[in-house]
Structures are given as C-alpha cells and as structure tokens.
Design a protein around this motif. Structure first.
Motif: not given
Length: 523
Positions: A126-129, A176-179, A340-344
C-alpha cells in the motif's frame, strides 16, 4: 498470427486493437516491489525458523499461539494451557482463524512464522500504491516502500516470536490507501480485517475514521469511529469478559493507577493527575527514554511528514498510548507494539512529499539553478531509512547484533533427542524453550506451572498457588540439566516435586522425567 489466434473473417481490426494482456501492463517497478516483498518474506521466514529450531523461541509468545491455532484446527476449544486462558480471551485475535485451514494441511509453527513475515512484508505494497499515484512515478514510489521494509520496528516485530499484530501493518496500510482513493468497499474490507487482529486496533482505526470524516466523507468517517469504538467495547466487555471474567488484564499499565481500578477509572486517574500534578505527568512522559523512542520511530522518514502531517497523525494516538504505558516493552522499538504506527507514518510521509512543489529555482551569479524537490525529498527519505536501519534495525548491514540461530547446535540437538521420547498425547510441564516444540497437545505447561502459578490464569498471576487438579495430571517433565547449557529454571520448585518423578532419559543438556503414580505429589 497463428491458426489458433486467427480472427474470424472481417474481424482483423478487432484483433489488432484487442486490449493487451495483463502481463503486458506489468512495469519494472511493479516487478521490483513484488521482488522486495518476496525477498523480505523469504529472509525473515528463514531467520525466524532458524531461531525457532535453535531454541530461540519461547512459550510467550510463540508456543501459546501455536497451541491455540492447533486446538482450533482439531475442533477443540482453544483453551491455551500455557497461559491458562482462552486464546480469544487473552486478545480478540480472530484473524488467527484464517490460519486454521493451513494447519489442516501443515500443522506446524512454520505456518505462523511464514504468515507473519508475508503479512509484514506485504505492508510495503500500500505504501507503493499511494506513492505511484501521488508522486506520479512508480520508481519514486519504490523508495518509501523499501523504507517501510527496513524500518526498525518492522524487522524487530518480525523476529519477536509470533504476534497477530503483524497483520496490522498490511491491513491498516491498505485501509489508509483505500480511504485516500475513496475505494470504500476496499476500505471496509481492510477495516474489518484490522479489527479482527486485536481489540485495541481501534487506537489507530478511530483516528483514521476522524481523518476520513474531515478529509473525505463525513458519514463514512463518523461510521468508522462509532463502529470501531463499538467493536472494541464488544470485544472487551462481552467477548473477553465472557471468556476470562475481566475486559482487560492491562489496567496496571496506566500510570498512577491503583490495583482495583477499572480501565475507565485508570484513564480518568491519568486525566485528573494532569491537572493536579502536571509535573508528575511530564516527568513520566520524559522518563526512561520515552522521547528517544519517538525519535527512533520517526527518524526513518526524516520528519518530512510535518510538511502535511494529517495522514501521519493517524498514528499519534497509538504512539501516545505507547509512551503513556508503564509497560517497558511498549515504548521500545524492538517490540511488536510499534508496528501499528508505521503504515500511517510511511503513507503520511508520501502524502507530505506529494504536497511539495515540483521544482525550486533560484538565481546564482550568472546562472539559474533548479532543484526537483520531490525526487530530492524521496532520496532524503531513502537515506534516512538506510541510516536508521543501520543504527537500530535487525538487518545484515546494521550494527544491531543479530541472532540468526544455528538449528544444529549441540544444545538444540540434545533437546530434540529428549523431545522425541515424549508421547504425543502426554500431559507435559516443560522449560519455556522446550514448549514451542511440543505445543500440539491439549495440556502443556510452562514449568513451574501447574505446580506453582506463574504468568498463568485470567489475571496473569505472576506468583500464585499450585493448581492441584492440573498438577496431578502431569505425566512428564522436561527440564535442563542443572548447570548445563545457556539457560536456567526454577530449581526450588523442582526440588519440591522431584520425589514424585523418575528419571527416564538424560543427556548433557536436558533431562526427561516421568510421574511415578505410586508416589504422592509433595505439597
């Protein structure tokens, strides 16, 4: 065109303009990101298995999940005797049900370690997307995606035994990506998957809902907030309380709390302390390297997310609760509470870079200089990620001492010799380094349980009494030979019950004892 590919007469134009096959649309950066995820998954799965087979895993938190999932796969109630609680009473990690079919095919702890590595590695996708859309370059998007994979919290989580929290990296990232892209069906899917990981996933999902309400769709955002809070309440006050008698065992992690405080009471006590003794609260938040933990978590992104911090701020609540906690592990980057904090933070950094101007120009004497801002920012993140990984991550090029595990070391080989003598259906009490290798049974205990309660039961008793009925059922005990090998055990407890057990086998490092039914278990 071959005979099989030949179009009907008059349809030549339709063949010439047929859409390209999907593999014709695959780009080199897409191949690279898939390759990075596969490489990450392979490397960390192998490291995890090597550590496991070298006796580097333990009851907490490897064997207990292995026993729980195995019990479910056999149609049994997942009462995990290693901790004295129902698997879903400890945490509502319903995501583990997705692994049960794999235990039908391959009942092995390797399923857990592979799933953990694959889920954590997939969090880079998702980071790449997000990056390829907002940075308008798949090549630039590769950098923050790779930075995610080498973040210290990511690698350390992967090697800390097994934890369902590993799934939060990919589920929260995709939510997050979808939002961001208003893909609401996909958003709902990953929101539900994230909720299935743990009751406290709402610590990041509620802030995500607030962001959605403010920046995307008020109705969907408010529904997210209400739904996540409702699920957390249901998970704690219905599921967990119904299974273990209390909604949470972690009230003691609130600073300034009292032993008889409820969760709400402990939280209000912190709020009250903020007004009555703000210095004590400040001293708490600045003690024990808590500020340094925040530096370690954010430094891999070169703090560029401050340019547009709203997406990165989705992680603020979980970071706050980590440094609020009195539980030392929560504010150490080496443990699973940080993933859990890393994606955002990762996706927020991408969004912040995307908000920067394309080019910065200035005039020097006799020349005009232009700087491509976004590529420079992306390179800055790449450098910061590499430096941070060198300093704090468990990577081959880092300074952090690595334990790869040698599965064929003498200590582990000696353990396997003893383990092979234990009947598959026997009730066993064993050393915590042995339990992960014999967890597939209805009753297994981490010695000195059940002869003395340690980290056992609904309230996680640290030092409690014997559990008589269970102690009487123990048929075998596996312990280290005193003074041999790189570990120890509660020898005083063994001295008490030793007369009721006969030595069956022993080698240099390990010994196996069987219960003598003719001797009463000493009190």
């Amino acid at each position: 065109m071959t005979v099989l590919d030949r179009a009907p007469e008059g349809d030549e134009q339709s063949v010439e303009h047929a859409p390209p096959r999907w593999w014709h649309r695959v780009t080199t950066p897409q191949v690279v990101i898939v390759g990075l995820v596969v490489l990450y998954t392979t490397y960390f799965t192998q490291r995890s298995l090597n550590i496991h087979h070298a006796l580097g895993t333990a009851s907490y938190d490897s064997a207990l999940y292995d026993q729980g999932v195995w019990l479910i796969s056999r149609g049994e109630t997942p009462f995990v005797t290693l901790m004295g609680r129902n698997l879903f009473g400890d945490h509502t990690s319903f995501v583990l049900l997705l692994l049960v079919p794999f235990y039908w095919i391959w009942p092995s702890v390797g399923v857990l370690f592979f799933a953990q590595s694959a889920a954590i590695g997939a969090g880079a996708i998702p980071v790449f997307l997000v990056g390829r859309t907002r940075l308008r370059s798949e090549w630039l998007a590769l950098v923050p995606a790779a930075a995610y994979l080498v973040h210290p919290a990511v690698g350390h989580t992967n090697l800390e035994n097994f934890h369902p929290d590993a799934f939060l990296g990919v589920f929260v990232g995709f939510a997050i990506w979808a939002a961001l892209d208003r893909k609401w069906k996909t958003y709902l899917l990953f929101l539900l998957l994230a909720l299935s990981v743990k009751e406290d996933a709402s610590l990041v999902l509620v802030p995500l809902g607030v962001w959605v309400a403010v920046r995307r769709d008020r109705r969907i955002g408010l529904a997210t907030v209400a739904g996540c809070i409702s699920f957390m309440a249901f998970a704690m006050f219905v599921v967990m309380r119904g299974l273990i008698g209390v909604p949470t065992r972690n009230t003691w992690r609130f600073p300034f709390s009292r032993p008889d405080d409820s969760t709400v009471g402990a939280a209000f006590r912190v709020v009250g302390k903020t007004f009555t003794d703000p210095k004590a609260v400040w001293d708490h938040f600045t003690s024990d390297d808590r500020p340094w933990y925040l530096v370690q978590m954010t430094a891999p992104f070169a703090w560029l997310f401050v340019r547009k911090p709203w997406v990165a701020a989705i992680s603020a609540l979980v970071l706050f609760t980590n440094i609020l906690s009195t539980f030392w592990y929560q504010y150490q980057i080496e443990y699973h509470y940080s993933l859990i904090a890393v994606p955002a933070l990762s996706i927020g950094t991408v969004c912040a870079i995307a908000a920067m101007r394309d080019e910065f120009s200035f005039n020097a004497p006799g020349v005009r200089i232009s700087i491509l801002v976004r590529p420079v920012a992306v390179i800055t993140v790449g450098v910061a990620a590499l430096v941070s990984s060198f300093l704090w991550a468990p990577v081959p090029w880092g300074r952090t001492p690595l334990f790869y595990g040698q599965p064929d070391n003498d200590w582990a080989n000696a353990a396997r010799e003893i383990i092979d003598l234990v009947p598959d259906d026997a009730v066993v009490a064993a050393h915590y380094r042995i339990t992960p290798h014999i967890a597939h049974r209805r009753e297994i205990y981490q010695f000195p349980v059940p002869f003395r309660s340690v980290l056992y039961g609904a309230d996680g008793i640290v030092d409690g009494p014997r559990i008589p009925a269970r102690a009487e059922r123990v048929e075998y005990v596996v312990l280290p030979v005193p003074g041999a090998g790189p570990t120890s055990f509660p020898a005083e407890d063994w001295t008490v019950v030793r007369p009721a057990f006969d030595l069956v086998a022993a080698n240099v490092y390990w010994a196996l004892y069987a219960r003598n039914p003719d001797v009463e278990l000493p009190t």
